[in-house]
Design a protein around this motif. Structure first.
Motif, PDB file in Angstrom:
ATOM      1  N   ALA A   1       0.831  -1.203   0.000  1.00 25.05           N
ATOM      2  CA  ALA A   1       0.000   0.000   0.000  1.00 25.05           C
ATOM      3  C   ALA A   1       0.869   1.257   0.000  1.00 25.05           C
ATOM      4  CB  ALA A   1      -0.924  -0.006   1.210  1.00 25.05           C
ATOM      5  N   ALA A   2       1.952   1.240   0.755  1.00 23.51           N
ATOM      6  CA  ALA A   2       2.829   2.405   0.813  1.00 23.51           C
ATOM      7  C   ALA A   2       3.492   2.675  -0.526  1.00 23.51           C
ATOM      8  CB  ALA A   2       3.883   2.203   1.900  1.00 23.51           C
TER       9      ALA A   2
ATOM     10  N   ALA B   1       2.806   9.551   2.217  1.00 21.32           N
ATOM     11  CA  ALA B   1       3.406   8.415   1.513  1.00 21.32           C
ATOM     12  C   ALA B   1       4.908   8.367   1.756  1.00 21.32           C
ATOM     13  CB  ALA B   1       3.105   8.503   0.020  1.00 21.32           C
TER      14      ALA B   1
ATOM     15  N   GLU C   1       0.857   4.054  -2.824  1.00 21.42           N
ATOM     16  CA  GLU C   1       0.540   5.430  -2.446  1.00 21.42           C
ATOM     17  C   GLU C   1       1.627   6.388  -2.913  1.00 21.42           C
ATOM     18  OE1 GLU C   1      -0.541   7.949   1.658  1.00 21.42           O
ATOM     19  OE2 GLU C   1       0.553   6.047   1.774  1.00 21.42           O
TER      20      GLU C   1
END
Length: 224
Positions: A19-20, A74, A23
């Motif tokens: 997810a990071a 992020a 992002e």
């Protein structure tokens, strides 16, 4: 998860890494999985007692709380992944090597140059934990990293014991002197935490814990 106990089930951390990276704008055709493997292996190295995957998970969770204060959440999340990726307690260049690792890995994942530079800058900032006024990304990362200082008395004791275990090669008297110097340096800071949340929720208990540890160190007899 107890302080100092690495996560054995890294499913959540792997999901957080993916997810990071997404992002941060990495293209979908770059597989972040191998990078997660390498980072999680680094965070689980045997010399670690406090700087483990449990610490990584805690910092990421605190960033979730503090993210509204960050200009680039992020970048802050990626910096959390890299900030102790290289960790040898007997060496002083850990943060620099961790930042250099980010500078190599993130472009390979397709993260743009500006965000890569911000991640590396944030990692290097954890040398001092002293962000400049207005550096909201730095404030969030440093507050999340230092929030362990504000735990309950039991949690703080576990943290302090884990730190001592990482420096098991240092004789007791030398460790006490060095640790006391670190504690005094922290207590001398006008503010430990810079975000509004950190100031309101963590400043007072952290200072109480630091003062209590310093007093306990002073009360221990010398081994000489």
């Amino acid at each position: 998860m107890d302080i100092g106990t690495p996560h054995t089930d890294t499913t959540d951390l792997r999901a957080r890494w993916r997810a990071a990276v997404a992002e941060a704008g990495a293209p979908a055709d770059r597989d972040p999985g191998p990078y997660a493997d390498r980072l999680l292996a680094a965070w689980a190295e045997p010399q670690r007692r406090y700087h483990t995957t449990a610490h990584l998970a805690d910092v990421l969770a605190r960033i979730d709380v503090l993210a509204p204060y960050a200009a680039d959440p992020a970048a802050v999340r990626l910096a959390a992944w890299f900030h102790d990726a290289v960790y040898r307690p007997d060496r002083s260049e850990n943060e620099e090597r961790s930042a250099a690792l980010a500078e190599r890995a993130l472009p390979e994942l397709g993260v743009d140059a500006a965000r890569t530079a911000e991640v590396a800058r944030l990692v290097r900032l954890t040398i001092t934990h002293d962000p400049a006024p207005g550096d909201t990304d730095g404030e969030v990362l440093c507050d999340a990293d230092l929030a362990v200082l504000a735990g309950s008395a039991q949690a703080y004791a576990a943290y302090a014991a884990a730190v001592r275990d990482e420096y098991v090669f240092v004789p007791d008297d030398a460790f006490r002197a060095g640790r006391a110097a670190v504690l005094r340096q922290l207590l001398d800071l006008p503010r430990l935490f810079r975000t509004p949340y950190g100031t309101a929720h963590w400043e007072a208990p952290a200072r109480a814990n630091l003062a209590a540890e310093l007093a306990a160190l002073a009360a221990q007899p010398s081994q000489e």
